[in-house]
Design a protein around this motif. Sequence first.
Motif, PDB file in Angstrom:
ATOM      1  N   HIS A   7       0.834  -1.201   0.000  1.00 45.16           N
ATOM      2  CA  HIS A   7       0.000   0.000   0.000  1.00 45.16           C
ATOM      3  C   HIS A   7       0.875   1.260   0.000  1.00 45.16           C
ATOM      4  O   HIS A   7       0.663   2.180  -0.779  1.00 45.16           O
ATOM      5  CB  HIS A   7      -0.913  -0.031   1.223  1.00 45.16           C
ATOM      6  N   LEU A  10       2.524   1.647  -3.380  1.00 44.85           N
ATOM      7  CA  LEU A  10       1.570   2.065  -4.415  1.00 44.85           C
ATOM      8  C   LEU A  10       1.220   3.541  -4.261  1.00 44.85           C
ATOM      9  O   LEU A  10       1.082   4.262  -5.253  1.00 44.85           O
ATOM     10  CB  LEU A  10       0.293   1.206  -4.344  1.00 44.85           C
ATOM     11  N   GLN A  11       1.114   3.959  -3.007  1.00 44.43           N
ATOM     12  CA  GLN A  11       0.806   5.364  -2.740  1.00 44.43           C
ATOM     13  C   GLN A  11       1.902   6.275  -3.307  1.00 44.43           C
ATOM     14  O   GLN A  11       1.619   7.273  -3.964  1.00 44.43           O
ATOM     15  CB  GLN A  11       0.736   5.561  -1.231  1.00 44.43           C
ATOM     16  N   GLN A  12       3.157   5.892  -3.033  1.00 43.88           N
ATOM     17  CA  GLN A  12       4.297   6.696  -3.519  1.00 43.88           C
ATOM     18  C   GLN A  12       4.339   6.693  -5.043  1.00 43.88           C
ATOM     19  O   GLN A  12       4.588   7.726  -5.674  1.00 43.88           O
ATOM     20  CB  GLN A  12       5.629   6.140  -2.992  1.00 43.88           C
ATOM     21  N   ILE A  13       4.085   5.517  -5.631  1.00 45.55           N
ATOM     22  CA  ILE A  13       4.144   5.421  -7.100  1.00 45.55           C
ATOM     23  C   ILE A  13       3.006   6.244  -7.717  1.00 45.55           C
ATOM     24  O   ILE A  13       3.184   6.922  -8.735  1.00 45.55           O
ATOM     25  CB  ILE A  13       4.092   3.935  -7.539  1.00 45.55           C
ATOM     26  N   GLY A  14       1.857   6.231  -7.054  1.00 40.00           N
ATOM     27  CA  GLY A  14       0.727   7.052  -7.496  1.00 40.00           C
ATOM     28  C   GLY A  14       1.096   8.530  -7.498  1.00 40.00           C
ATOM     29  O   GLY A  14       0.809   9.258  -8.456  1.00 40.00           O
ATOM     30  N   LEU A  15       1.786   8.952  -6.443  1.00 37.37           N
ATOM     31  CA  LEU A  15       2.221  10.351  -6.338  1.00 37.37           C
ATOM     32  C   LEU A  15       3.174  10.712  -7.466  1.00 37.37           C
ATOM     33  O   LEU A  15       3.074  11.796  -8.058  1.00 37.37           O
ATOM     34  CB  LEU A  15       2.943  10.566  -5.004  1.00 37.37           C
ATOM     35  N   GLY A  17       3.280   9.413 -10.400  1.00 37.34           N
ATOM     36  CA  GLY A  17       2.470   9.525 -11.620  1.00 37.34           C
ATOM     37  C   GLY A  17       1.772  10.882 -11.706  1.00 37.34           C
ATOM     38  O   GLY A  17       1.780  11.531 -12.757  1.00 37.34           O
ATOM     39  N   ILE A  18       1.186  11.299 -10.591  1.00 34.71           N
ATOM     40  CA  ILE A  18       0.447  12.576 -10.579  1.00 34.71           C
ATOM     41  C   ILE A  18       1.379  13.743 -10.916  1.00 34.71           C
ATOM     42  O   ILE A  18       1.073  14.593 -11.765  1.00 34.71           O
ATOM     43  CB  ILE A  18      -0.212  12.806  -9.197  1.00 34.71           C
ATOM     44  N   HIS A  19       2.548  13.750 -10.268  1.00 38.87           N
ATOM     45  CA  HIS A  19       3.465  14.868 -10.501  1.00 38.87           C
ATOM     46  C   HIS A  19       4.069  14.839 -11.910  1.00 38.87           C
ATOM     47  O   HIS A  19       4.268  15.884 -12.523  1.00 38.87           O
ATOM     48  CB  HIS A  19       4.558  14.900  -9.427  1.00 38.87           C
ATOM     49  N   ASP A  21       2.519  13.740 -14.505  1.00 38.77           N
ATOM     50  CA  ASP A  21       1.421  14.184 -15.354  1.00 38.77           C
ATOM     51  C   ASP A  21       1.325  15.707 -15.362  1.00 38.77           C
ATOM     52  O   ASP A  21       1.125  16.321 -16.408  1.00 38.77           O
ATOM     53  CB  ASP A  21       0.125  13.575 -14.789  1.00 38.77           C
TER      54      ASP A  21
END
Length: 227
Positions: A7, A10-15, A17-19, A21
């Motif tokens: 978890h 995944l949270q860090q990887i999600g972050l 991706g957002i940045h 983008d």
Amino acid sequence: MSSVVSHQMLQQIGLIGIHADLIRQADGGDDLAAAVAQAKVNAAAIEEALGGVNRVLRDLLVFSRDLRLNLYEHRLADVLAECVEECQAQAAERAVTLRLEGPAEPTVVLDKLKMKQAVVNVLRNAIEASPPGSWVVVRGSTRDGWAEVAITDRGPGIPEPDRNAIFTPFFTTKEQGTGLGLAIAREFTEAHGGRITVESEEGTGATFVLHLPLRPAGWGSGQHAAR
Ligand SMILES: Nc1ncnc2c1ncn2[C@@H]1O[C@H](COP(=O)(O)OP(=O)(O)OP(=O)(O)O)[C@@H](O)[C@H]1O
Ligand SMILES: [Mg+2]
């Protein structure tokens, strides 16, 4: 892999991706300088998240490493001096003084890399728990066929209900912690036939003691004497 760790990653990887983008979509508009400044902020956030993923992966790697021991005879005081040296910068950053105590002569047969990591993990926690201006004492001694490494801090101590849980993998009370430090320390100490204990009075600090046999099982003739 623990769901907590998956978890967290995944949270860090999600972050990340957002940045990424945000950087990709920035068109500059009228104010190019502002867009560049914003891209730098996003890049810094990506770097920080990568640091988090890196730390978790490194700890997991250590935890899954095989536990065969490379046993050699070492002076306990020398091994502890190396551990203290490794933590000196972190201690200075927090205005914590590290003090090494104990006799210089006794030798212990151990896997230096593994036991250094065990001691450093405990020592780092002690520094992190210490108020600025306080001391952390590392004391190495031997008695009745055993070596004892005691690490004492003047932090908040450990609440009684947590004193077993802190050694289980992924138990952490820190925002940036993985909760693997003490689990690794226990694993490596027990691989030597030893154990870790903790004594703590809430509000006055904690003392972790690593108990190690002076000559662990498996240490026999034909091995190297000292390194
Ligand atoms: N000296 C200490 N004083 C107070 N609490 C401590 C001390 N050492 C450990 N703890 C508690 O035990 C928990 C588990 O420690 P552990 O080293 O396993 O993981 P962590 O420090 O949280 O994360 P990391 O994986 O980065 O080491 C800590 O989060 C903290 O709550
Ligand atoms: Mg830790």
